[in-house]
Write an enzyme that holds these catalytic residues in place. Structure first.
Site, PDB file in Angstrom:
ATOM      1  N   HIS A 187       0.851  -1.180   0.000  1.00 45.63           N
ATOM      2  CA  HIS A 187       0.000   0.000   0.000  1.00 45.63           C
ATOM      3  C   HIS A 187       0.891   1.236   0.000  1.00 45.63           C
ATOM      4  CE1 HIS A 187      -3.899  -1.846   0.433  1.00 45.63           C
ATOM      5  NE2 HIS A 187      -3.552  -2.513   1.519  1.00 45.63           N
ATOM      6  N   CYS A 190      -0.409   2.625  -4.358  1.00 46.37           N
ATOM      7  CA  CYS A 190      -1.166   3.839  -4.623  1.00 46.37           C
ATOM      8  C   CYS A 190      -0.312   5.056  -4.318  1.00 46.37           C
ATOM      9  CB  CYS A 190      -2.433   3.878  -3.761  1.00 46.37           C
ATOM     10  SG  CYS A 190      -3.702   2.691  -4.249  1.00 46.37           S
TER      11      CYS A 190
END
Length: 354
Positions: free
Chosen positions: A200, A242
């Site tokens: 992430h 991301c």
């Protein structure tokens, strides 16, 4: 092989009456309230850029000492206008004028001065950090599909000739410790270094399983002043994470040279390949892995022993941009697009050894 591929699918169409505009904004003198000094020497930059892009065939527009509003207004005006006459076409043949004194060359230059040396006992290490499961306090969900990414990257870089180091579900401190250890190893017999981060993230940060930290904390470990045995050698970072919460809706459209000693910038010879542009989500399929990693592995497998790395990454961009679109039942998340972002500080071309 020739510089041009047999198909035009990976080349932008240059068959237009105009090559295009080149807008040069040259700010030398600044208002006193900014506290910014005069930029002496900037006229020389303007002169060089004007001559260079004019010779390439662009129509030049130059504006000096522009305020913030003038800069915005100028570029807004340019985006709303047509350009039709910057490049002249031979009316009889439909071709563009060429310089008869310039030789045509193959994709690879005749000299190795612009290519990284791959003649080492080892191609180098490829470190893969694959974070799937995260501590509850992070608020991050399980990254289903990341194991497929890790498997594909392992297979791809192993076939290219790299020695693999794979670590799963690493905390922030474990990620730092692992790459600190690798950066302190002797890479003198290696041609390059690769690091793959699957996790992430947000803009400028990456998540360990317990917390996040700035990506530059990892990059700096391999700078020229920190990792001497990789000075002048390419260091590639591939980041599947991301970089924000933005969604792209898309739009419809038709040395180190051997002759003496050289000084290199400590930030030289890095390539950062991000899965998405700054500020945007990065998409991952729970069964097939992420769009970026699956495309990267496919292009490296097809062209890794033929094309230069930036040509390969352009093909990755092409595939992700055109062949993928999100399918989600979550409101606002369906039919979204993605474009990878390649940031290069490489000083030479990379051709993987055949």
């Amino acid at each position: 092989m020739d510089a041009k591929p047999h198909s035009d699918v990976f080349q932008y169409n240059m068959d237009y009456p105009s090559l295009g505009q080149c807008v040069i904004i040259n700010n030398k003198n600044f208002h006193r309230n900014t506290g910014v000094k005069v930029r002496n020497g900037t006229e020389k930059d303007e002169e060089n850029l004007k001559e260079t892009f004019s010779n390439l065939g662009f129509k030049i527009k130059i504006s000096n000492d522009q305020t913030v509003s003038q800069m915005k207004d100028l570029l807004t005006k340019v985006t709303m206008s047509d350009t039709v006459d910057a490049r002249k076409v031979n009316a009889e043949t439909g071709s563009y004028p060429t310089d008869p004194g310039v030789d045509q060359t193959d994709a690879k230059p005749h000299s190795d001065v612009f290519q990284y040396n791959m003649d080492y006992p080892s191609l180098g290490q490829c470190v893969i950090i694959n974070n799937k499961n995260f501590h509850r306090n992070t608020g991050m969900g399980v990254r289903n599909g990341t194991d497929e990414d890790a498997k594909n990257m392992s297979q791809t870089f192993s076939q290219l000739g790299f020695k693999l180091i794979i670590s799963n579900d690493q905390t922030a401190s474990q990620m730092r410790d692992l790459l600190t250890k690798v950066s302190k190893e002797d890479h003198s017999k290696s041609a390059m270094f690769v690091c793959v981060l699957l996790s992430h993230g947000d803009d400028g940060v990456i998540f360990g399983t317990d917390s996040c930290f700035e990506l530059k904390e990892l990059f700096v470990l391999f700078r020229g002043d920190r990792c001497k045995s990789l000075v002048g050698k390419p260091k590639l970072f591939f980041i599947q994470a991301c970089r924000g919460s933005g969604l792209d809706a898309g739009i419809e459209c038709d040395s180190v040279h051997e002759e003496g000693t050289q000084r290199l910038p400590v930030e030289a010879d890095f390539l950062y390949a991000y899965s998405t542009a700054p500020g945007y989500y990065s998409w991952r399929n729970v069964a097939n892995g992420s769009w970026f990693i699956s495309s990267l592995c496919e292009m490296l497998s097809k062209y890794g022993k033929q094309l230069e790395i930036m040509q390969i990454m352009t093909r990755v961009n092409h595939k992700v941009a055109l062949e993928f679109e999100s399918c989600s039942r979550t409101p606002g998340f369906d039919s979204k697009k993605q474009i990878p972002c390649i940031v290069s500080m490489l000083t030479k071309e990379i051709y993987f050894p055949k």
